[in-house]
Write a protein that holds these residues in place. Sequence first.
Motif, PDB file in Angstrom:
ATOM      1  N   ILE A  18       0.847  -1.194   0.000  1.00 14.09           N
ATOM      2  CA  ILE A  18       0.000   0.000   0.000  1.00 14.09           C
ATOM      3  C   ILE A  18       0.882   1.243   0.000  1.00 14.09           C
ATOM      4  N   LYS A  19       0.713   2.052  -0.978  1.00 16.47           N
ATOM      5  CA  LYS A  19       1.438   3.322  -1.036  1.00 16.47           C
ATOM      6  C   LYS A  19       0.531   4.406  -0.455  1.00 16.47           C
ATOM      7  N   ASN A  20       0.741   4.718   0.816  1.00 19.24           N
ATOM      8  CA  ASN A  20      -0.146   5.664   1.482  1.00 19.24           C
ATOM      9  C   ASN A  20       0.090   7.085   0.979  1.00 19.24           C
ATOM     10  N   ASN A  21      -0.905   7.652   0.348  1.00 19.50           N
ATOM     11  CA  ASN A  21      -0.812   9.046  -0.093  1.00 19.50           C
ATOM     12  C   ASN A  21      -2.094   9.810   0.224  1.00 19.50           C
ATOM     13  N   HIS A  22      -2.855   9.261   1.152  1.00 15.74           N
ATOM     14  CA  HIS A  22      -4.165   9.854   1.450  1.00 15.74           C
ATOM     15  C   HIS A  22      -4.345  10.156   2.933  1.00 15.74           C
ATOM     16  N   PHE A  23      -3.910   9.269   3.778  1.00 15.80           N
ATOM     17  CA  PHE A  23      -4.161   9.388   5.208  1.00 15.80           C
ATOM     18  C   PHE A  23      -2.989  10.040   5.942  1.00 15.80           C
ATOM     19  N   SER A  24      -3.302  10.633   7.094  1.00 12.50           N
ATOM     20  CA  SER A  24      -2.248  11.141   7.962  1.00 12.50           C
ATOM     21  C   SER A  24      -1.482   9.959   8.561  1.00 12.50           C
ATOM     22  N   SER A  25      -0.353  10.247   9.187  1.00 10.86           N
ATOM     23  CA  SER A  25       0.456   9.183   9.782  1.00 10.86           C
ATOM     24  C   SER A  25      -0.320   8.419  10.850  1.00 10.86           C
ATOM     25  N   ALA A  26      -1.086   9.141  11.674  1.00 12.46           N
ATOM     26  CA  ALA A  26      -1.867   8.498  12.733  1.00 12.46           C
ATOM     27  C   ALA A  26      -2.975   7.635  12.136  1.00 12.46           C
ATOM     28  N   GLU A  27      -3.669   8.152  11.122  1.00 10.98           N
ATOM     29  CA  GLU A  27      -4.732   7.385  10.482  1.00 10.98           C
ATOM     30  C   GLU A  27      -4.176   6.118   9.835  1.00 10.98           C
ATOM     31  N   TYR A  28      -3.042   6.271   9.160  1.00 12.79           N
ATOM     32  CA  TYR A  28      -2.449   5.118   8.490  1.00 12.79           C
ATOM     33  C   TYR A  28      -2.008   4.062   9.499  1.00 12.79           C
ATOM     34  N   GLU A  29      -1.517   4.483  10.649  1.00  8.04           N
ATOM     35  CA  GLU A  29      -1.111   3.522  11.679  1.00  8.04           C
ATOM     36  C   GLU A  29      -2.296   2.675  12.136  1.00  8.04           C
ATOM     37  N   VAL A  47     -11.947   2.215   5.983  1.00  6.44           N
ATOM     38  CA  VAL A  47     -11.933   2.857   7.302  1.00  6.44           C
ATOM     39  C   VAL A  47     -12.021   4.368   7.134  1.00  6.44           C
ATOM     40  N   ASN A  48     -12.895   4.986   7.917  1.00  2.51           N
ATOM     41  CA  ASN A  48     -13.064   6.438   7.831  1.00  2.51           C
ATOM     42  C   ASN A  48     -12.984   7.069   9.219  1.00  2.51           C
ATOM     43  N   PHE A  49     -12.417   8.264   9.235  1.00  2.00           N
ATOM     44  CA  PHE A  49     -12.174   8.999  10.476  1.00  2.00           C
ATOM     45  C   PHE A  49     -12.908  10.338  10.421  1.00  2.00           C
ATOM     46  N   SER A  50     -13.576  10.693  11.500  1.00  3.29           N
ATOM     47  CA  SER A  50     -14.184  12.017  11.571  1.00  3.29           C
ATOM     48  C   SER A  50     -13.103  13.052  11.877  1.00  3.29           C
ATOM     49  N   PRO A  51     -13.366  14.321  11.596  1.00  5.31           N
ATOM     50  CA  PRO A  51     -12.384  15.357  11.918  1.00  5.31           C
ATOM     51  C   PRO A  51     -12.073  15.393  13.417  1.00  5.31           C
ATOM     52  N   HIS A  52     -10.825  15.638  13.743  1.00  6.45           N
ATOM     53  CA  HIS A  52     -10.366  15.846  15.121  1.00  6.45           C
ATOM     54  C   HIS A  52     -10.546  14.610  16.012  1.00  6.45           C
ATOM     55  N   VAL A  53     -10.696  13.441  15.406  1.00  5.58           N
ATOM     56  CA  VAL A  53     -10.955  12.244  16.217  1.00  5.58           C
ATOM     57  C   VAL A  53      -9.762  11.899  17.103  1.00  5.58           C
ATOM     58  N   PHE A  54      -8.545  12.134  16.622  1.00 10.49           N
ATOM     59  CA  PHE A  54      -7.377  11.772  17.423  1.00 10.49           C
ATOM     60  C   PHE A  54      -7.204  12.707  18.612  1.00 10.49           C
ATOM     61  N   ALA A 185     -12.310  -3.621  15.991  1.00  8.87           N
ATOM     62  CA  ALA A 185     -12.497  -2.631  17.058  1.00  8.87           C
ATOM     63  C   ALA A 185     -11.323  -2.646  18.022  1.00  8.87           C
ATOM     64  N   ILE A 186     -10.875  -3.830  18.378  1.00  9.77           N
ATOM     65  CA  ILE A 186      -9.735  -3.965  19.295  1.00  9.77           C
ATOM     66  C   ILE A 186      -8.474  -3.371  18.673  1.00  9.77           C
ATOM     67  N   ALA A 187      -8.241  -3.671  17.393  1.00 12.39           N
ATOM     68  CA  ALA A 187      -7.063  -3.146  16.709  1.00 12.39           C
ATOM     69  C   ALA A 187      -7.084  -1.624  16.677  1.00 12.39           C
ATOM     70  N   ILE A 188      -8.237  -1.046  16.403  1.00  9.14           N
ATOM     71  CA  ILE A 188      -8.358   0.414  16.366  1.00  9.14           C
ATOM     72  C   ILE A 188      -8.055   1.021  17.725  1.00  9.14           C
ATOM     73  N   PHE A 189      -8.687   0.492  18.757  1.00  8.42           N
ATOM     74  CA  PHE A 189      -8.547   1.132  20.063  1.00  8.42           C
ATOM     75  C   PHE A 189      -7.155   0.936  20.642  1.00  8.42           C
ATOM     76  N   ASN A 190      -6.579  -0.240  20.491  1.00  5.50           N
ATOM     77  CA  ASN A 190      -5.219  -0.438  20.983  1.00  5.50           C
ATOM     78  C   ASN A 190      -4.229   0.449  20.233  1.00  5.50           C
ATOM     79  N   GLY A 191      -4.505   0.678  18.956  1.00  2.24           N
ATOM     80  CA  GLY A 191      -3.681   1.614  18.204  1.00  2.24           C
ATOM     81  C   GLY A 191      -3.787   3.029  18.754  1.00  2.24           C
ATOM     82  N   LEU A 192      -5.001   3.451  19.087  1.00  2.00           N
ATOM     83  CA  LEU A 192      -5.197   4.781  19.690  1.00  2.00           C
ATOM     84  C   LEU A 192      -4.462   4.897  21.021  1.00  2.00           C
ATOM     85  N   ILE A 193      -4.534   3.838  21.824  1.00  2.00           N
ATOM     86  CA  ILE A 193      -3.831   3.840  23.116  1.00  2.00           C
ATOM     87  C   ILE A 193      -2.336   4.038  22.900  1.00  2.00           C
TER      88      ILE A 193
END
Length: 206
Positions: A18-29, A47-54, A185-193
């Motif tokens: 995957i050549k990431n050219n769309h998402f921010s570093s945090a989103e891509y992680e 996968v979609n992210f709302s603004p300011h979610v991080f 869901a687990i992968a997303i939240f552990n990534g946020l942590i």
Amino acid sequence: MEWNFLTAQNLAIIDKEIKNNHFSSAEYEIIRRIICTTGDLNYYYLVNFSPHVFQSAVKALNDRVPIIVDTATIQAGIFYSLQQTFLNPVYCLENISIPVSLRQKKSWLLQHLGIRHHSPIYIIGQSSGVLISLLDLVESYSIQPSLIIATPSGFIRKEITNNRLKESSVPHIRIDSSKGGTDQAIAIFNGLIDLAWIGKQLRINN
């Protein structure tokens, strides 16, 4: 996610494919963790992210707001990471006893927890019915979540439900597909942590 040599190899393959050219570093992680968990590269497009979610997630974790999950699987999957970092309490809807007459009233339970605990994080990985009840409460201004992670799989009303979440003002991460589940869901939240904890340590050390 268990960090070892095999995990590193898998992530390297994902980065190559995957050549990431769309998402921010945090989103891509977050996305690469989902892909690593599922083995499905298509999640890059789902996968979609709302603004300011991080920003919202980091604040909620640092404030140690309660986390409400719909299954014991998610509770078990995020428990270790939380115990090593922010220590937020976790409440599982499956494990909470309520009167017999209210057993089918998930909205009552969601509202009760949302009022009792200020602006919780909601992680809904399995039950579309719980997510619909949660959105009903959000739209009626009965509760105000800090964050919603929504990953239930299914075909019935999935697009309608996701559009309701997209149009809400609640910070959220969602999967715009019939795909989904608790592992995502687990992968997303552990990534946020992990992202929030690394950021916290960097601020402390600087």
